[in-house]
Design a protein around this motif. Structure first.
Motif, PDB file in Angstrom:
ATOM      1  N   VAL A  55      31.929  43.493  32.031  1.00  0.00           N
ATOM      2  CA  VAL A  55      33.434  44.276  31.747  1.00  0.00           C
ATOM      3  C   VAL A  55      32.976  46.068  31.441  1.00  0.00           C
ATOM      4  O   VAL A  55      32.029  45.922  30.574  1.00  0.00           O
ATOM      5  CB  VAL A  55      34.418  44.055  30.847  1.00  0.00           C
ATOM      6  N   ARG A  60      39.552  45.965  33.529  1.00  0.00           N
ATOM      7  CA  ARG A  60      39.290  44.788  32.961  1.00  0.00           C
ATOM      8  C   ARG A  60      38.472  43.442  33.857  1.00  0.00           C
ATOM      9  O   ARG A  60      37.893  42.873  33.675  1.00  0.00           O
ATOM     10  CB  ARG A  60      40.744  43.876  32.609  1.00  0.00           C
ATOM     11  N   ASN A 532      44.309  37.851  28.002  1.00  0.00           N
ATOM     12  CA  ASN A 532      43.256  38.829  29.683  1.00  0.00           C
ATOM     13  C   ASN A 532      43.084  37.707  30.328  1.00  0.00           C
ATOM     14  O   ASN A 532      42.191  36.697  29.411  1.00  0.00           O
ATOM     15  CB  ASN A 532      42.398  39.906  29.179  1.00  0.00           C
ATOM     16  N   THR A 534      41.241  37.082  33.607  1.00  0.00           N
ATOM     17  CA  THR A 534      40.331  37.952  34.757  1.00  0.00           C
ATOM     18  C   THR A 534      38.576  36.213  35.949  1.00  0.00           C
ATOM     19  O   THR A 534      38.289  35.773  35.082  1.00  0.00           O
ATOM     20  CB  THR A 534      39.951  39.058  34.746  1.00  0.00           C
TER      21      THR A 534
END
Length: 965
Positions: A55, A60, A532, A534
């Protein structure tokens, strides 16, 4: 650009600067500096192979660090240390894309008043401003999480104080030179500064640096750092401390700032103050005509002839003005002590717990000339000082009658103004004590689902900034009124005050009674939680579709509490009232990265990206921002990219809830020429507003009181930006013997900000009133009975717009290792194509073009071209770095004065002996090697040069010792 400028720009490529090792462009952790020291530092960090998914600031979604959607500049640890600078803000402000910001060259603690943004003066703080869009529009992160806003006990700023970050904790800094509101939320209009802290280290590291201005033997700075890291395979700990002691540089010790005008040798050159130690008096004589005499130590006054040669009175002239300039600081003193700790614990094979704590204590100071004590109806203080009458029984009153300020219950005013420079009390001294604590806790990990790996993290942030300011040199107006009033009422501790007697006439007993120690405080709090996720969903022709989603909740609170005496309206310096406020926001975001094509003719790679963020604020409601981009590699070595994005900046606490504050702005009152050669319509409007028709009014002071306050109805600023760029990294040069690395990068940016938060300019309100008798504008301008302006008022509003365009160029080259060592060349430049502001004018709106100009007070230069070039060489135990920084000429917008271009040269030499197993490194450096002074600026606020753009005058030398165990 002229041939000579192109020549200087070329020289910058190979020029002479010590201050920085090469700053790598958009390659994040993969960036190389070409120095052995950098390799040693990198050994403590996890190895990241090319192509690994990580990252990087600006997205993100995990990706290859060589495939960046946006322009990112990385300053690694070695680059920071090699500048010889002790403040991260000073390092960042050397980037060509930087517009400046607060730093240690600012000395304003309130003697000009508070800027009209609710944020206060910010004395002792340091900030970063990208693209000249102000520090409020640059978001600062620490490891991808928000940092608490600063405070310096003068207001509630909407910007981060970088002095709150111990330099020893920093591993590297990623500067995203693109708007990123859809990714990170508010404030990321101009860009993002992401400070990446140390998470892994082996053993002890220590450094000690001593520096000073060589020619002047001042500005001594000590910078000491110590850290330790260790642990096991599953547990890592890093702790450290930083200490900086920076001493002052007096304006009286530099020729450019010795007098108020650049290069001045006396007050006859202009700019000196009418507040003289002898006293300046505007009184009415027997013919009711205003006089402006200066009186001596033992005054004798003849009321029938105020300028009787037998008296000590005489007409006031320019030669009688007071030179306030030598009392200021060119570099303000600052002591900073910071500690930090980082703890990483692996929980199983795929889950990690991280926590970090940062604490910083700052002690800084500012100084101004002795207080100009102004009393009377035209003094413009906006408090009791404007209403003081000096009784006939005051034993030092030479006039034989009471000097009345008028008003209810008093005789008609028979004097307008008395100004007396309070030199007996010494310089005004401001001391700031600021404590900042910042703590984070994160839990992150990964899991497999449907044959794909997803990464998640949950974060908590707490930040608190607490500031106290002590001011020595203020006067209690209530006690001064008693000491100047009827002597029969001056009882107890009261001592009659002698405002008339000239230098030395104010005794210590008088000082003790009328003065007080002013104490103010402010604080800001940040509480933030975020989550978050991802990963990738499915495969597209060019690769897996990357996705990131997240949620964030943030609470921010701030307050400012001035001294109770000031709050009551009894201070002689800048008036202030308490302010406080808070807001919270809930946000969700989503981001997609779609690899459309890969490994096809002319489409080695084609990726599209999209991001959206929905923010719901307690103060103004919801805001949605979008961003889209495209990456195209027609061949392996060439990356073309473009993006479009929306941005926003929520109004800060000071902007929303700040109470009215005063700023002393230099303005010319059109009405002071009533009876002279001015348009008849202006003359008539001035008379309507109460200016005497006989032409007796003449503006006494060039600084007028401008009052600006917060506005709870403010809406967010909004922006749109376009970025187009290209990166060329030819693989054919690598391994050819010619170069181990060659990178060329160019980026074009176009940013438009609408609804910029600012007040209607005081000059605009005054002009509208005098030119058109506009009711709204005239209601904002208050005048005294003599016609003098007592104040001009305005609220912050969403009324401005800003447009900026420019081109960034970066070149990075390094040779392979050979018997002669390794050579590197780094060049970074910014071409400012446009910077314009559209602001309200006397009629409608007007566009102000800033490119190539110096704005002046508040200081900011907008050079058309800025460039930094660095040449470095390493061989065995030796390291050499030479850098040149070029700033093109600008013209002062207020007077047309041309400020010539400047070329600074820095030099650094390092030695790390092999027989000591390279555990010790000794470095010597000189910044501004050829002792170039900044160009003189007569419109700048203090010290006659722009502190946002140019170096402190003088050659700065330093020595540094680093050790590792």
């Amino acid at each position: 650009m002229s041939k000579i400028n192109w020549f200087r720009a070329g020289v910058a490529v190979s020029a002479i600067l010590a201050a920085s090792a090469p700053l790598a462009p958009a390659y994040a952790q993969a960036a190389a500096t070409g120095s052995d020291a950098a390799s040693d530092e990198a050994a403590d960090q996890p190895t990241v192979a090319a192509g690994d998914a990580i990252v990087v600031t600006g997205s993100r979604i995990r990706r290859d660090p060589l495939d960046q959607d946006a322009p990112i500049v990385v300053l690694d640890r070695t680059a920071i240390e090699n500048t010889g600078l002790s403040s991260i803000a000073d390092v960042l402000q050397r980037l060509p894309s930087s517009g400046g910001g607060l730093n240690s060259k600012f000395n304003n603690s309130g003697n000009f008043g508070n800027p009209p943004d609710g944020g206060g003066v910010g004395a002792g703080a340091a900030e970063i401003d990208l693209r000249y869009l102000s520090s409020r529009r640059t978001l600062v992160l620490v490891d991808g999480l928000r940092f608490v806003n600063g405070a310096s006990a003068s207001g509630i700023p909407a910007a981060t104080d970088l002095n709150a970050m111990p330099i020893e904790m920093i591993d590297h800094i990623e500067v995203l030179q693109d708007g990123a509101s859809p990714i990170y939320g508010s404030d990321a209009i101009a860009g993002v500064v992401n400070i990446i802290t140390r998470e892994r280290q082996e053993g002890f590291r220590a450094s000690f640096q001593y520096g000073q201005y060589l020619k002047y033997n001042d500005g001594r700075t000590i910078d000491a750092n110590l850290s330790w890291g260790g642990g096991t395979e599953t547990t890592r700990v890093v702790i450290g401390a930083s200490y900086v002691d920076q001493r002052s540089v007096s304006s009286g010790d530099r020729s450019i700032s010795l007098f108020p005008e650049p290069g001045g040798t006396s007050c006859l050159d202009g700019g000196c103050s009418s507040g003289t130690p002898l006293g300046r008096f505007l009184v009415l004589d027997q013919n009711l005509t205003l006089r402006a005499p200066v009186i001596g130590r033992n005054p004798v006054y003849n009321p029938l002839n105020p300028t009787d040669p037998a008296s000590d009175f005489k007409e006031f002239t320019t030669a009688d003005r007071f030179n306030f300039a030598p009392y200021n600081f060119v570099q303000s003193p600052s002591q900073r002590f910071g500690v930090f700790g980082s703890f990483l614990q692996d929980i199983g094979s795929s889950t990690h717990f991280r926590t970090k704590v940062i604490y910083t204590h700052r002690e800084s100071a500012n100084q101004a000339a002795p207080l100009p004590l102004f009393v009377g109806p035209d003094a413009g203080n906006g408090n009791l000082l404007d209403r003081i009458s000096i009784d006939a029984t005051n034993p030092f009153n030479p006039f034989g009658v009471t000097l009345s300020a008028g008003g209810a219950g008093n005789p008609a005013a028979n004097y307008n103004f008395i100004g007396r420079r309070f030199v007996e009390n010494g310089a005004r001294r401001y001391y700031q004590d600021v404590d900042t604590i910042y703590a984070t806790a994160s839990l992150d990990g990964s899991f497999a689902l449907g044959g794909r790996t997803f990464y998640w993290d949950v974060n908590g942030v707490y930040g608190h900034n607490d500031a106290h300011q002590t001011f020595l040199g203020n006067v209690n107006a209530q006690k001064l009124a008693q000491a100047l009033g009827p002597v029969a009422l001056c009882t107890g501790a009261c001592v009659p005050f002698n405002i008339f007697g000239g230098v030395g006439s104010i005794t210590p007993e008088m000082i003790d009674y009328v003065t007080f120690t002013e104490r103010a405080k402010s604080d800001q709090d940040l509480r933030d939680v975020s989550a978050n996720l991802t990963g990738s969903l499915f495969d597209l022709p060019g690769g897996p579709l990357g996705i990131a989603v997240g949620y964030e909740h943030r609470d921010q609170r701030g307050s400012f509490d001035p001294d109770p005496i000031v709050t009551a309206g009894f201070g002689s310096d800048i008036p202030a009232q308490p302010s406080s406020g808070r807001f919270n926001v809930d946000e969700i975001y989503g981001e997609l990265r779609a690899p459309l094509l890969a490994d096809q003719p002319f489409f080695r790679q084609l990726d599209a990206s999209f991001a959206a963020r929905l923010s719901n604020y307690s103060t103004f409601g919801s805001e949605t921002t979008l961003k889209a981009g495209l990456n195209w590699k027609p061949v392996e070595d060439l990356l073309l990219r473009g993006s479009w994005g929306q941005g926003f900046r929520a109004p800060g606490i000071g902007e929303l809830f700040g109470t009215p504050s005063r700023f002393d702005q230099e303005l010319v009152d059109p009405c002071s020429a009533v009876g002279g050669a001015i348009p008849a319509g202006v003359r008539a409007n001035c008379i309507i507003q109460g200016v005497p028709a006989d032409g007796s009014y003449v503006q006494a002071n060039p600084q007028l009181s401008v009052i600006t306050g917060g506005n709870p109805n403010l809406q967010p600023e909004k922006s749109k930006s376009w970025i187009f760029g290209a990166v060329y990294s030819p693989s054919w040069v690598r391994g050819s013997g010619f170069a181990s690395r060659l990178d060329l990068e160019a980026n074009y940016y176009d940013i438009n900000v609408d609804g910029a938060i600012q007040p209607i300019g005081a000059d605009v309100l005054l002009g509208r009133c005098t030119d058109t008798n506009d009711a709204f504008s005239c209601a904002s301008v208050s005048r005294t009975a003599s016609g003098a302006i007592s104040q001009i008022r305005g609220l912050l509003q969403n009324i401005g717009s800003i447009k900026t365009r420019g081109i960034d160029l970066i070149a990075n080259y390094r040779t392979p290792q050979s018997s002669a060592g390794s050579f590197g060349l780094y060049w970074s430049s910014n071409f400012l194509l446009e910077f314009s502001e559209e602001v309200p004018a006397t009629v409608g709106f007007t566009k102000i073009e800033r490119k190539g100009t110096e704005r002046g007070s508040p200081d900011q230069a907008y050079p058309k071209f800025k460039s930094t070039g660095t040449f470095d060489w390493t061989k065995d135990a030796f390291m050499l770095s030479v850098t040149g920084r070029y700033i093109s000429a600008v013209t002062e917008s207020q007077n047309g004065n041309r400020m010539g271009s400047r070329f600074y040269t820095d030099f650094r030499l390092g030695l790390s002996p092999g027989f000591l197993q390279e555990r010790f490194t000794l470095s010597l450096g000189v910044n501004n090697l050829f002792d170039k002074d900044p160009p003189g600026c007569s419109s700048c606020g203090l010290n006659n040069f722009d502190p946002t753009t140019y170096d402190v005058p003088g050659r700065y030398g330093y020595v540094e010792l680093k050790a590792k165990f």
